[in-house]
Scaffold this active site. Structure first.
Site, PDB file in Angstrom:
ATOM      1  N   ARG A 257     -22.885 -20.709 -20.495  1.00 43.59           N
ATOM      2  CA  ARG A 257     -22.070 -21.554 -21.366  1.00 43.59           C
ATOM      3  C   ARG A 257     -22.086 -20.972 -22.780  1.00 43.59           C
ATOM      4  NH1 ARG A 257     -25.298 -24.912 -18.156  1.00 43.59           N
ATOM      5  NH2 ARG A 257     -24.127 -26.309 -16.771  1.00 43.59           N
ATOM      6  N   LYS A 282     -28.037 -28.140 -19.127  1.00 47.91           N
ATOM      7  CA  LYS A 282     -27.922 -29.324 -18.271  1.00 47.91           C
ATOM      8  C   LYS A 282     -29.209 -29.576 -17.492  1.00 47.91           C
ATOM      9  CE  LYS A 282     -23.706 -30.265 -19.456  1.00 47.91           C
ATOM     10  NZ  LYS A 282     -22.582 -30.223 -18.540  1.00 47.91           N
ATOM     11  N   HIS A 352     -15.446 -21.166 -21.065  1.00 45.83           N
ATOM     12  CA  HIS A 352     -15.680 -21.839 -19.787  1.00 45.83           C
ATOM     13  C   HIS A 352     -14.765 -21.294 -18.700  1.00 45.83           C
ATOM     14  CE1 HIS A 352     -18.558 -24.946 -18.837  1.00 45.83           C
ATOM     15  NE2 HIS A 352     -17.737 -25.433 -17.917  1.00 45.83           N
ATOM     16  N   ARG A 355     -16.669 -18.693 -17.035  1.00 47.19           N
ATOM     17  CA  ARG A 355     -17.698 -19.300 -16.177  1.00 47.19           C
ATOM     18  C   ARG A 355     -17.073 -19.692 -14.830  1.00 47.19           C
ATOM     19  NH1 ARG A 355     -22.614 -22.167 -16.186  1.00 47.19           N
ATOM     20  NH2 ARG A 355     -22.544 -24.241 -15.250  1.00 47.19           N
ATOM     21  N   HIS A 378     -26.328 -25.593 -12.246  1.00 48.33           N
ATOM     22  CA  HIS A 378     -25.906 -26.970 -12.007  1.00 48.33           C
ATOM     23  C   HIS A 378     -27.105 -27.821 -11.606  1.00 48.33           C
ATOM     24  CE1 HIS A 378     -21.456 -25.753 -11.124  1.00 48.33           C
ATOM     25  NE2 HIS A 378     -21.706 -25.879 -12.405  1.00 48.33           N
ATOM     26  N   TYR A 387     -15.436 -25.804  -6.296  1.00 47.59           N
ATOM     27  CA  TYR A 387     -15.142 -24.420  -5.940  1.00 47.59           C
ATOM     28  C   TYR A 387     -14.908 -24.239  -4.440  1.00 47.59           C
ATOM     29  CZ  TYR A 387     -16.804 -23.756 -10.648  1.00 47.59           C
ATOM     30  OH  TYR A 387     -16.959 -23.833 -12.003  1.00 47.59           O
TER      31      TYR A 387
END
Length: 407
Positions: A257, A282, A352, A355, A378, A387
């Protein structure tokens, strides 16, 4: 400092004997320490002498923009070139700020104390990251300004006032997802405000944002061929391109990120073990990745050749004075400019997007959603499910499956 910049004895004497010589020299030394180039220092040196001569009266009360513009008008009387005024202001204002003589214009609102208290609560009680606090603060501040301009007091707000705020802001072309985000953070703020007795307790529960369906959108990733074009355009022996190549590779290979790149420190790159330790925002924990040879080469080239010598531990530093760590916004501009220069058409041009390109590439290579989620940092596999919709091979297998024998 004057001796290093001025070769002429006459010019040296003029600057040393001029008004506020100690203040000017101290600021020039500061500029030199923060990485200013020789020629930029020469410009500052000359303009500051003009500023010192034009300043008059007691400066203890400080200087504001109106006073500085009046000073610039007087400067124009001696040299009326098109760039004189802008250059004079751009050089003099940081100098006055450095000396503590600059009065920053601050918009004082009645809600400022409440907003500051809310931000402290987000940091101390909820443990939000600095970037999250900055984003939420801006949104809440916009709402409170809207209330202030419309003479709406927090304790007198009704749900209809909240509806009016969202209706007024339709002109900003908010997407459904943005409306849902703003509704959620306003609900959070108003619940806190109610706990402090600033507004009605039922106000927060009355906010209903639009329903956002899980996996309703596709990832907005550019084609991998476009990512390769982005990287290829940085194969130039110039400081800016060397730095940008390292940033683009971290985004597209590791799926980092923008904030993770902005906060990446030198001690997170372990050259002996050939690994790079990334603190995933995160997950709130570090993640170790192998330092690929191409990535190691790009980082080493930037750090050894381009990165200025500075006290900051961050890897990526601005190339121009004042040389400070790059911000998330600066990284966005770097990536967005590359997309625009190459004419690559994408839904979003920010970091992003790269990413997403990284994740889409991993899907095409046959990695599982769990493996992709782990690579991207994640917290759960739900964040990676989007995805699955771009795994065309798997979708074709589902489409070709014959259900006839099961009926």
């Amino acid at each position: 400092m004057f001796e290093k910049l001025l070769l002429s004895a006459t010019a040296l004497r003029r600057h040393q004997d001029g008004p506020l010589a100690a203040e000017r020299e101290r600021y020039l030394q500061h500029c030199s320490d923060t990485g200013a180039t020789y020629w930029s220092m020469r410009i500052k040196c000359n303009e500051l002498l003009w500023a010192a001569r034009l300043l008059d009266g007691d400066l203890k009360d400080g200087f504001d923009m109106e006073g500085l513009e009046a000073l610039a008008d007087r400067r124009m009387a001696f040299q009326s070139a098109r760039t004189t005024r802008r250059r004079f202001i751009d050089v003099t204002r940081p100098w006055l700020r450095f000396l503590g003589w600059w009065n920053e214009s601050v918009d004082n609102y009645e809600f400022q104390e409440k907003l500051d208290q809310y931000c402290l609560w987000m940091r101390d009680e909820r443990g939000f990251t600095d970037s999250t606090i900055v984003g939420w603060r801006c949104r809440v501040r916009d709402f409170l300004i809207w209330c202030d301009v419309g003479n709406r007091e927090l304790q007198l707000l009704w749900p209809s006032d909240i509806d009016a705020y969202f209706i007024d802001d339709v002109a900003h072309h908010w997407s459904r997802r943005t409306v849902a985000t703003v509704a959620a953070l306003l609900r959070n703020f108003l619940r806190y405000a109610a706990s402090q007795g600033w507004c009605r307790s039922q106000l927060a529960d009355a906010i209903r944002g639009p329903r956002i369906y899980a996996q309703e959108s596709l990832p907005y990733a550019p084609d991998w061929s476009d990512v390769q074009r982005l990287l290829a355009c940085t194969l130039i022996d110039a400081p800016q391109y060397i730095r940008d190549r390292a940033i683009l590779m971290l985004l597209s290979i590791y799926g980092m990120r923008a904030t993770e790149i902005a906060t990446l420190r030198l001690d997170q790159v372990d050259w002996q073990q050939r690994v790079i330790r990334i603190f995933r925002l995160k997950r709130r924990q570090p993640q170790v990745y192998p330092l690929l040879p191409s990535m190691a080469e790009a980082l080493a080239r930037y750090i050894d050749i381009v990165r200025p010598s500075t006290r900051y531990p961050e890897v990526f530093i601005g190339l121009h004075s004042p040389q400070r760590p790059l911000t998330r916004a600066a990284i966005y501009k770097i990536v967005s400019r590359k997309f625009l220069n190459l004419g690559i058409e994408v839904v979003h041009r920010g970091p992003h997007a790269l990413r997403h390109a990284c994740a889409t590439r991993l899907v095409a290579d046959g990695l599982t959603l769990k493996e992709i989620g782990d690579h991207l940092g994640h917290r759960s596999t739900e964040a990676t499910h989007t995805y699955a919709k771009v795994n065309l091979a798997a979708l074709r297998e589902v489409g070709d499956f014959d259900l006839g024998e099961l009926l």
